[in-house]
Design an enzyme around this catalytic site. Structure first.
Site, PDB file in Angstrom:
ATOM      1  CG  ASP A   9     -18.791 -12.156  26.147  1.00 11.20           C
ATOM      2  OD1 ASP A   9     -19.551 -13.121  26.399  1.00 11.20           O
ATOM      3  OD2 ASP A   9     -18.153 -11.541  27.023  1.00 11.20           O
ATOM      4  CG  ASP A  53     -15.866 -14.162  27.476  1.00 10.59           C
ATOM      5  OD1 ASP A  53     -15.299 -13.818  28.530  1.00 10.59           O
ATOM      6  OD2 ASP A  53     -16.775 -14.996  27.421  1.00 10.59           O
ATOM      7  CG  MET A  55     -14.486 -18.269  31.322  1.00 12.67           C
ATOM      8  SD  MET A  55     -13.362 -19.682  31.354  1.00 12.67           S
ATOM      9  CE  MET A  55     -14.451 -20.935  32.016  1.00 12.67           C
ATOM     10  CG  ASP A 329       7.862  20.904 -12.226  1.00 11.97           C
ATOM     11  OD1 ASP A 329       8.102  19.855 -12.829  1.00 11.97           O
ATOM     12  OD2 ASP A 329       8.326  22.014 -12.551  1.00 11.97           O
ATOM     13  CB  ILE A 330      12.241  22.511  -9.282  1.00 13.09           C
ATOM     14  CG1 ILE A 330      12.411  21.544  -8.117  1.00 13.09           C
ATOM     15  CG2 ILE A 330      13.150  23.721  -9.119  1.00 13.09           C
ATOM     16  CD1 ILE A 330      13.806  20.957  -8.005  1.00 13.09           C
ATOM     17  CG  ASN A 337      19.941  20.824 -15.216  1.00 14.91           C
ATOM     18  OD1 ASN A 337      20.639  20.649 -14.223  1.00 14.91           O
ATOM     19  ND2 ASN A 337      18.843  20.117 -15.442  1.00 14.91           N
ATOM     20  CD  GLU A 372      11.938  19.473 -14.126  1.00 13.06           C
ATOM     21  OE1 GLU A 372      11.391  20.183 -14.980  1.00 13.06           O
ATOM     22  OE2 GLU A 372      12.683  18.517 -14.412  1.00 13.06           O
TER      23      GLU A 372
END
Length: 456
Positions: A9, A53, A55, A329-330, A337, A372
């Site tokens: 403004d 603004d 104007m 981490d698992i 596996n 993993e």
């Protein structure tokens, strides 16, 4: 919700008044006193929203808005005209210049804060898409020129109104450019949104047969309606309904009596934004499918995480908000596996990915880091909150065995989790990752099946 607001403004008193109001609500305020200065501040301060603004001497607000929207780097930033002009023709001129809304002076505080929060919330979703797309561009998977487009603005519109004369007026005004369908019941509206491919939903909040606000809430909860812009029509002076609508995530509004040209302009604006958001989503999806998705789990892969983490860390530095990095981490996965086969190991990894996804937010970045190990990057998140989420996930894994396709048909699995948070401008993605990794090792060394947060 906080945000960086650029107030523009040429009158000092107006700037200071808006600055005081916004600062009291914990917004960060940047100021400019001319159109040229505003355009410079757009590049330097990266605002979340602009209060502009109209104007002003030299370059007026309409021209400033046109230039903001013509720049691919700033076109997505919402602009609200704050002006003494209150004629429909003035609003149409602003909307055609790219403005997102008008607030008439003197500005009502409730209207100001409701609109700013609503537009910032919508921008945050676009920002996340833009950031992920930037990662795809950096990897050479997306052509940057395909994002900033001015598509055709015709679309499929669903009009929800139970007063026939009103519905017919809206449909007539919009059918010159769009395909318009009209429904007049709550149930039919939900059915049409579930089954249709609409680009915009127009909802009258003055319906006699049911609550339009409740319908908006239901539409936002539908997967098919989540990304469709909602434009509501409210009675002049019904501020309560308007503020509630903005809080629940509608995109824009019209007040009765509705000016035809303003209706068309606001619809065009929302359709243009949807085209842009749809293209961003398409590009992000394309990049994921091409190179950065883990084929086994469907999560992002390490390559994507590494590149995207740099962007997120840079964003955290810019905003001053903490970023949390969670690595998990698992425990004893090799035994899975060795004892049950790699196919069963793959089943465990897929289930782990599913549970991680179910426990994190949509804005979080979940990845398979390798083997993993999994990672979740949580933007704008303190470590304490990340710890709560990680502990909830750890307990879920520990207490709910993983179903597998052959005997013994389920396996008991546990997780070790390490967490680190960004530490300011001197921090880097590499150091953040290293601290999280050290926290993970600490979790393993202290007995596994636990969460450890980096103490640095």
């Amino acid at each position: 919700m906080t945000a960086r607001v650029l107030v523009v403004d040429d009158i000092l008193a107006n700037v200071k008044l808006l600055e005081a109001r916004l600062t009291a609500e914990y917004f960060e305020v940047v100021t400019a006193y001319s159109g040229a200065e505003a355009l410079g501040k757009m590049e330097a301060s990266d605002p979340d929203i602009v209060l502009l603004d109209v104007m002003m001497p030299g370059m007026d607000g309409f021209e400033v808005c046109r230039r903001i929207k013509a720049n691919p780097r700033t076109a997505h930033i919402p602009v609200v005209m704050v002006t003494a002009l209150d004629q429909p023709s003035d609003r149409v001129t602003g909307l055609e210049a790219g403005a997102d809304d008008f607030l008439t002076k003197p500005v009502d505080d409730a209207a100001l804060f409701a609109r700013v929060r609503s537009l910032v919330r919508l921008k945050m979703m676009t920002d996340e898409l833009r950031m992920r797309e930037t990662t795809g561009q950096a990897m050479g998977l997306i052509d940057p020129s395909t994002s900033f487009i001015e598509s055709g603005i015709a679309g499929r519109i669903l009009m929800i109104e139970d007063r026939p004369d009103s519905a017919n007026w809206f449909a007539t005004a919009l059918r010159k450019e769009n395909d318009v369908a009209c429904v007049d019941t709550f149930e039919e509206a939900l059915v049409r949104v579930r089954g249709g491919d609409f680009d915009l939903i127009l909802v009258s909040l003055g319906m006699r047969g049911f609550d339009g606000l409740r319908l908006c809430s239901q539409l936002r909860s539908l997967p098919e309606g989540r990304h469709v812009p909602i434009l509501v029509v409210v009675s002049d002076g019904d501020k309560r309904k308007l503020h509630q609508a903005l809080e629940m995530g509608v995109n824009d509004y019209l007040t009765r009596p509705v000016d035809t040209n303003e209706l068309v302009a606001r619809v065009r604006t929302q359709l243009r934004k949807k085209r842009y958001a749809d293209r961003l989503r398409h590009n992000v999806q394309l990049s994921l499918e091409m190179a950065i998705t883990d084929g086994l789990t469907g999560l992002h892969n390490r390559r994507y995480m590494t590149r995207h983490l740099d962007n997120l860390v840079a964003q955290a530095h810019k905003t001053g908000k903490q970023l949390s990095f969670v690595i998990m981490d698992i425990d004893f996965f090799k035994r899975v596996n060795d004892n049950h086969g790699h196919d069963i190991g793959d089943e465990v990894l897929r289930e782990m990915a599913r549970r991680i996804t179910a426990n994190v937010r949509g804005c979080d970045l979940a990845c398979r880091y390798g083997g993993e190990e999994f990672v979740v990057v949580m933007p704008e998140t303190e470590v304490a909150y990340a710890y709560t989420i990680a502990e909830r996930l750890r307990k879920s894994i520990e207490t709910t065995p993983v179903a597998i396709s052959r005997a013994p048909n389920k396996l008991n699995i546990t997780l070790s989790i390490g967490i680190a948070g960004s530490m300011g401008p001197a921090d880097s993605a590499d150091s953040l990752l290293r601290r999280a990794d050290q926290a993970l090792y600490a979790a393993k060394n202290s007995g596994r099946n636990r969460v450890v947060a980096d103490a640095a």
